[in-house]
Scaffold this active site. Sequence first.
Site, PDB file in Angstrom:
ATOM      1  N   ALA A  86      -6.238  -4.709   3.300  1.00 27.92           N
ATOM      2  CA  ALA A  86      -5.415  -5.959   2.949  1.00 27.92           C
ATOM      3  C   ALA A  86      -4.124  -6.235   3.812  1.00 27.92           C
ATOM      4  O   ALA A  86      -2.922  -6.235   3.411  1.00 27.92           O
ATOM      5  CB  ALA A  86      -4.879  -5.626   1.436  1.00 27.92           C
ATOM      6  N   LEU A  87      -4.527  -6.318   4.938  1.00 30.83           N
ATOM      7  CA  LEU A  87      -3.773  -6.378   5.954  1.00 30.83           C
ATOM      8  C   LEU A  87      -2.819  -7.533   6.165  1.00 30.83           C
ATOM      9  O   LEU A  87      -3.149  -8.597   5.821  1.00 30.83           O
ATOM     10  CB  LEU A  87      -4.485  -6.068   7.308  1.00 30.83           C
ATOM     11  CG  LEU A  87      -5.503  -5.180   7.639  1.00 30.83           C
ATOM     12  CD1 LEU A  87      -5.897  -5.091   9.016  1.00 30.83           C
ATOM     13  CD2 LEU A  87      -4.674  -3.671   7.600  1.00 30.83           C
ATOM     14  N   HIS A 122       1.310  -4.969   8.933  1.00 31.41           N
ATOM     15  CA  HIS A 122       0.299  -4.200   9.658  1.00 31.41           C
ATOM     16  C   HIS A 122       0.128  -4.469  11.071  1.00 31.41           C
ATOM     17  O   HIS A 122      -0.297  -3.850  12.193  1.00 31.41           O
ATOM     18  CB  HIS A 122      -0.953  -4.107   8.905  1.00 31.41           C
ATOM     19  CG  HIS A 122      -1.088  -3.504   7.527  1.00 31.41           C
ATOM     20  ND1 HIS A 122      -1.015  -4.491   6.351  1.00 31.41           N
ATOM     21  CD2 HIS A 122      -0.970  -2.321   6.932  1.00 31.41           C
ATOM     22  CE1 HIS A 122      -1.013  -3.730   5.245  1.00 31.41           C
ATOM     23  NE2 HIS A 122      -0.982  -2.458   5.577  1.00 31.41           N
ATOM     24  N   GLU A 174       8.489   1.630   8.725  1.00 31.41           N
ATOM     25  CA  GLU A 174       9.633   2.499   8.311  1.00 31.41           C
ATOM     26  C   GLU A 174       9.918   1.989   6.723  1.00 31.41           C
ATOM     27  O   GLU A 174      10.646   2.346   5.911  1.00 31.41           O
ATOM     28  CB  GLU A 174      10.863   1.930   8.904  1.00 31.41           C
ATOM     29  CG  GLU A 174      10.713   2.666  10.405  1.00 31.41           C
ATOM     30  CD  GLU A 174      12.182   2.611  11.087  1.00 31.41           C
ATOM     31  OE1 GLU A 174      13.096   1.456  10.702  1.00 31.41           O
ATOM     32  OE2 GLU A 174      12.242   3.247  11.979  1.00 31.41           O
ATOM     33  N   ASP A 212       7.852   2.365   4.162  1.00 35.12           N
ATOM     34  CA  ASP A 212       7.771   3.388   3.299  1.00 35.12           C
ATOM     35  C   ASP A 212       8.147   4.692   4.084  1.00 35.12           C
ATOM     36  O   ASP A 212       7.723   5.565   4.628  1.00 35.12           O
ATOM     37  CB  ASP A 212       5.994   3.833   3.391  1.00 35.12           C
ATOM     38  CG  ASP A 212       5.641   2.537   2.617  1.00 35.12           C
ATOM     39  OD1 ASP A 212       5.495   2.589   1.340  1.00 35.12           O
ATOM     40  OD2 ASP A 212       4.646   1.783   3.234  1.00 35.12           O
ATOM     41  N   SER A 267       4.574  -6.507   1.933  1.00 31.47           N
ATOM     42  CA  SER A 267       3.527  -5.386   1.371  1.00 31.47           C
ATOM     43  C   SER A 267       2.585  -6.046   0.750  1.00 31.47           C
ATOM     44  O   SER A 267       2.456  -7.222   0.559  1.00 31.47           O
ATOM     45  CB  SER A 267       4.661  -4.763   0.055  1.00 31.47           C
ATOM     46  OG  SER A 267       3.858  -4.002  -0.680  1.00 31.47           O
ATOM     47  N   SER A 268       1.389  -5.219   0.546  1.00 26.83           N
ATOM     48  CA  SER A 268       0.126  -5.613   0.034  1.00 26.83           C
ATOM     49  C   SER A 268       0.350  -5.931  -1.307  1.00 26.83           C
ATOM     50  O   SER A 268      -0.184  -6.807  -2.211  1.00 26.83           O
ATOM     51  CB  SER A 268      -1.084  -4.654   0.222  1.00 26.83           C
ATOM     52  OG  SER A 268      -1.190  -4.427   1.665  1.00 26.83           O
TER      53      SER A 268
END
Length: 303
Positions: free
Chosen positions: A34-35, A39, A150, A152, A187-188
């Site tokens: 789910a880029l 990413h 970063e 996460d 974010s996904s």
Amino acid sequence: MSVPIVRTVAELRANVADWRREGSRIAVIPTMGALHEGHLSLVRAALEKADRVIVTLFVNPKQFNNAGDLAAYPRTEEADAGKLAPLGAHLLYAPDVHEMYPNGFATTVTVSGVSDGLCGAFRRGHFDGVATVVAKLLLQTGADLAFFGEKDFQQLHIVRRMAKDLDIPIDIVPCPTVRELDGLALSSRNVRLSPREREVAPKLASALFNAAERIAGGVPVDEVLAGAWSAIIEAGYSRVEYLEMRADEDLAPMHELDRPARLLVAAWLGETRLIDNVKVLSRTSIDNAPGERTKLSVTDATI
């Protein structure tokens, strides 16, 4: 143009062996697919530092606390491969569950200390799943460098500690969070937000940046965090799981600004859990904070 896809450890290692014979420096970017632009920013960073770049795509069941969450996680391999090809990524490693966890698999990697509190307190077993799968991916690829976002931030610390403790010869490279123009960290999970929730979502980052500025200005930390917590709820979030200041170096809890620090938060907006973190800047650099809200500045590389 397409990126080659391999699905077994044997295929992966055959490619890596060929690159090693060429003298190539190899980087890996672990993802669950789910880029998004977060990413892709890791891929670009990796291409600047390595000759060959592997992106891994594996939706890891061991890091999900909820079976429904696992089932609902987007699987977009074809689209992901299409995003990687123009960037020049050299390989997409997309194993299935049986390749990663064959019959009889019985090992779990647990990283103590930095996994305590924050997301670790609310997602029991999650970081064991992360540490286990990342350890496998680092060993399977044999890469020289691994790139993590970063966003996460706790996960980044766990991966760094795990690689150091297990003597895995790899450099863990942190990359800054990528944000939408309104400040929302990519974010996904953002695709789950309704149009109304998407309007509210950036207020999480806004509360963090404002809190960081106040702390840097000398306002007591506990007072600032209490105000930021209230501001997040008033903005429309249904629940704040945690909002804390931790040491940038080792995630130790902090109650006064006596060393480099981060503000970290997890909060629920409807049925979606969002996390974010920001640096607490020094007084001399606080004027740059608004720019940091919108520049390319990550995870879910979320694993």
